[in-house]
Every structure is written in C-alpha cells, then in structure tokens.
Design a protein around this motif. Structure first.
Motif, PDB file in Angstrom:
ATOM      1  N   ASN A  14       0.713  -1.135   0.000  1.00  0.00           N
ATOM      2  CA  ASN A  14       0.000   0.000   0.000  1.00  0.00           C
ATOM      3  C   ASN A  14       0.719   1.143   0.000  1.00  0.00           C
ATOM      4  O   ASN A  14       1.733   1.298   0.441  1.00  0.00           O
ATOM      5  N   GLY A  16       0.140   3.728   1.436  1.00  0.00           N
ATOM      6  CA  GLY A  16       0.092   4.467   2.534  1.00  0.00           C
ATOM      7  C   GLY A  16      -0.768   5.542   2.624  1.00  0.00           C
ATOM      8  O   GLY A  16      -1.571   5.641   2.592  1.00  0.00           O
TER       9      GLY A  16
ATOM     10  N   ILE B  21      -0.593   4.441   9.634  1.00  0.00           N
ATOM     11  CA  ILE B  21      -0.194   3.226   9.236  1.00  0.00           C
ATOM     12  C   ILE B  21       0.455   3.204   8.012  1.00  0.00           C
ATOM     13  O   ILE B  21       0.311   3.949   7.274  1.00  0.00           O
ATOM     14  N   GLN B  22       1.189   2.442   7.809  1.00  0.00           N
ATOM     15  CA  GLN B  22       1.782   2.367   6.552  1.00  0.00           C
ATOM     16  C   GLN B  22       2.606   1.256   6.475  1.00  0.00           C
ATOM     17  O   GLN B  22       3.202   0.801   6.696  1.00  0.00           O
ATOM     18  N   GLN B  24       4.305  -2.187   6.003  1.00  0.00           N
ATOM     19  CA  GLN B  24       4.530  -3.373   6.709  1.00  0.00           C
ATOM     20  C   GLN B  24       5.900  -3.296   7.156  1.00  0.00           C
ATOM     21  O   GLN B  24       6.808  -3.344   6.406  1.00  0.00           O
ATOM     22  N   GLN B  39       9.290   5.062  -0.200  1.00  0.00           N
ATOM     23  CA  GLN B  39       9.636   4.316   0.933  1.00  0.00           C
ATOM     24  C   GLN B  39       8.763   4.621   2.092  1.00  0.00           C
ATOM     25  O   GLN B  39       8.313   5.677   2.283  1.00  0.00           O
ATOM     26  N   ARG B  40       8.539   3.693   2.766  1.00  0.00           N
ATOM     27  CA  ARG B  40       7.620   3.890   3.838  1.00  0.00           C
ATOM     28  C   ARG B  40       8.271   3.521   5.102  1.00  0.00           C
ATOM     29  O   ARG B  40       8.722   2.419   5.256  1.00  0.00           O
ATOM     30  N   VAL B  41       8.279   4.340   5.988  1.00  0.00           N
ATOM     31  CA  VAL B  41       8.859   4.009   7.233  1.00  0.00           C
ATOM     32  C   VAL B  41       7.793   3.713   8.222  1.00  0.00           C
ATOM     33  O   VAL B  41       6.869   4.400   8.319  1.00  0.00           O
ATOM     34  N   GLN B  43       6.015   4.158  10.870  1.00  0.00           N
ATOM     35  CA  GLN B  43       5.936   5.343  11.657  1.00  0.00           C
ATOM     36  C   GLN B  43       4.958   5.174  12.792  1.00  0.00           C
ATOM     37  O   GLN B  43       3.986   4.517  12.637  1.00  0.00           O
TER      38      GLN B  43
END
Lengths: 174, 174
Positions: A14, A16, B21-22, B24, B39-41, B43
């Motif tokens: 996702n 996000g 959320i973000q 995984q 990129q998803r941290v 968080q």
DNA sequence: ACGTATTGCGCAATTA
DNA sequence: ATAATTGCGCAATACG
C-alpha cells in the motif's frame, strides 16, 4: 523469496496514505453519525513538521509551491472536494443498493405473475378441451342425423347435450 | 463501464498529513519496492487513536487498555489479519456483485417467459372464441331443427357448417 | 478467545 | 471543473 508480483493478487504494498482527518470546523454537512459512530477529532498531529521528515522527502508542506489550483492536501479546496466526493459516493452506493433491492423485488413480482399466467393457461386449456369434446359429440349427433335421415326425431341413444355447463367461461383478468 | 487501469500505478506521494499506518514493517509479504522510490517508514502514530484507515476511523477507543497481545499496527499479526480481511472483503464483494448480476439476469429471463406465456394465453383465447362461435351456430342449427320438426332433413338456410377448419387446432409449444 | 463474512466509510483514480 | 462510478483498504460488527 517471496511472491513476486503476480498479477492480480495483491499483496499490494500500500501506498500508505491515510490521513488523519482534520476536523472541519463546521460539522454542518454530514457529521451526523447515521448509525455508527464516527467522530473526527479535529486535532493536529505532531508529525514532525518541517524537518524531519524521515526520509521520504515529501512529508512536508514547506515547499513554497502551493497553489490553490493545484493538488494540495491540506488545502481547503481539497477538503471540500473530498467531502463532496464522499457525499457523492454515499449517494451512489445508496442508489446502487436500492436498485439491487428493486431488482430483487421485481423478480418476485414477475415470478408471481408467471404463476398466475400459467394457471390461466391451464384453465383455458381445460375449457378448450371441454369444448372440443362437446364439439365432437355434436358432430356425432349430426352424423347420426345424416346417417339415419329416415328416423326423424328418434334415437340419439348416446347423446348427452349438456353444453350449458361449459359455456360459462369468463376469463377476466388484468 | 470503467474497467481498466488499476495496475500498479503508485504515483502517490503523500505529504503532510498525518499518516499513520503504513507499511509493513517487516517485509513479510511482498514488499518489493515498486521500482521507483517510495519508501515507507514504519511510523508511529502520535496520538490519534485509530485514525488510520480512512474509513473506519472510529474515535472511541476504549478508555484504557488497548494493547495486550496485539501490538496494534506495527505488529506482524496485525498485518496478517488485515491482509486476510482484505481478501475476505474482496471475496464478499465479488459475490455480492455476482449475485446482483444473476438477479438481473433472472429478471430478464422471467420477463421473456412472461411474454411467451401471455402470447400463449392470447392464442388459447382465440381458439376458444372460435369454438364458442361454432357452438352457437350449431345451437341455432339444433334450434331450427326443433323449430321445424316437420321439415326433416331440409332447410338450414343460413347454416354454414364449415367446422372442419376450426377443429385443427394444434397447440404445440415449448 | 479466534476465524471468516458483512457493512459503512473514506480515499483516489477513472469516467461521463 | 463537477458529479458519478469503481476498486480498495480499514475497522466495526455480525456470525460460527
């Protein structure tokens, strides 16, 4: 090893996004919880403003570019648009649901009517049958007449002319 | 309508807003980066209770106690559960849609059948009518016979016994 | 306690 | 640009 992108199956990563909803000052529009509870707290969250975004880079509003005609997330325009869309979505879904329901009902109605029609057909068939039989009888009658012209008013032994009962067919409907 | 697109266009960039959320955190499932930069941290969410998803945002978290065996959000368990649910949702929706479609189709079928039945009814009615008329004629015939018993085999002046044509009613169907 | 199945909702992309 | 659809994920809830 994990699954590599298949095609439809998701496992999507996702993107996000999820945003905390910012409260809208006036809850006028649709803030009433219809049946559920939904409450938005107008609260700002400390998301590390300008600085630390954490890498992503774009976690911040500071970019000096903020046009109102552009896609701004924190814009008033945006919020407004979202709300409108949400409303539209709601409406659309409602309609969709209603339509489905109507369709179902229509099925029932049609089924009922079908039964009625079939019953009617059956009845008509019966009537027809009776009349035909009657007809045959009469034909025989005539035949007898012809067969024995000399025997005037005599003799129809197997003649039962009870046609009165069959004639009263009233097919009313619709 | 609208059946296209949706592939993996992740042109999404979020900024600002508080996202919660973000991602995984543990890339258990497929977490391959789309190929670009995104990129998803993992968080943590500041304060907002469950604001997470867009919709469910229920804002009434139990006053106390909310974590126990579930490390909300960034837990593996969580992600797994979410994924399962997502799958279930998808399935359910698919089914729902299919059902609606089926129902619609049923309506069409029923409508068709209805028409057929009605046509049949009409036809039967006609046949019946013809036979009845024929009967009347014969009745007159008989009446004449009775009326003039002395005139044995003579005289039906207005008598047209062409009943042969009407008798051949073959109602075949289906 | 646990699972799936439903349902309401918001978001975003697409369509009209 | 607006409204309407549609796919999707989240979370609450219903159901076993």
């Amino acid at each position: 090893m994990s699954k590599r992108s298949q095609q439809k199956i998701n496992t999507e990563q996702n993107r996000g996004t999820v945003s905390v909803i910012q409260g809208q000052a006036s809850g006028a529009t649709t803030s009433g919880p219809p049946g559920g509870s939904l409450q938005r707290v107008p609260q700002l969250v400390p998301v590390t403003p300008a600085g630390g975004g954490g890498g992503g880079g774009k976690a911040t509003p500071p970019p000096s570019k903020m046009k109102k005609t552009s896609g701004d997330k924190d814009s008033d325009e945006y919020r407004q648009r979202r709300e409108r869309n949400n409303l539209a979505v709601k409406k659309s879904r409602m309609r969709s649901k209603q339509k489905a329901q109507d369709t179902q009902q229509r099925v029932n109605e049609l089924k009922e009517e079908n039964e009625r029609l079939e019953a009617k057909i059956k009845l008509l068939g019966k009537e027809l049958s009776v009349l035909k039989d009657l007809f045959l009888e009469h034909a025989h009658n005539l035949a007898d007449n012809v067969q024995a012209p000399g025997a005037e008013g005599a003799s129809p032994a197997h003649n039962n002319n009870n046609n009165n009962g069959a004639c009263n067919n009233n097919n009313n409907s619709q």
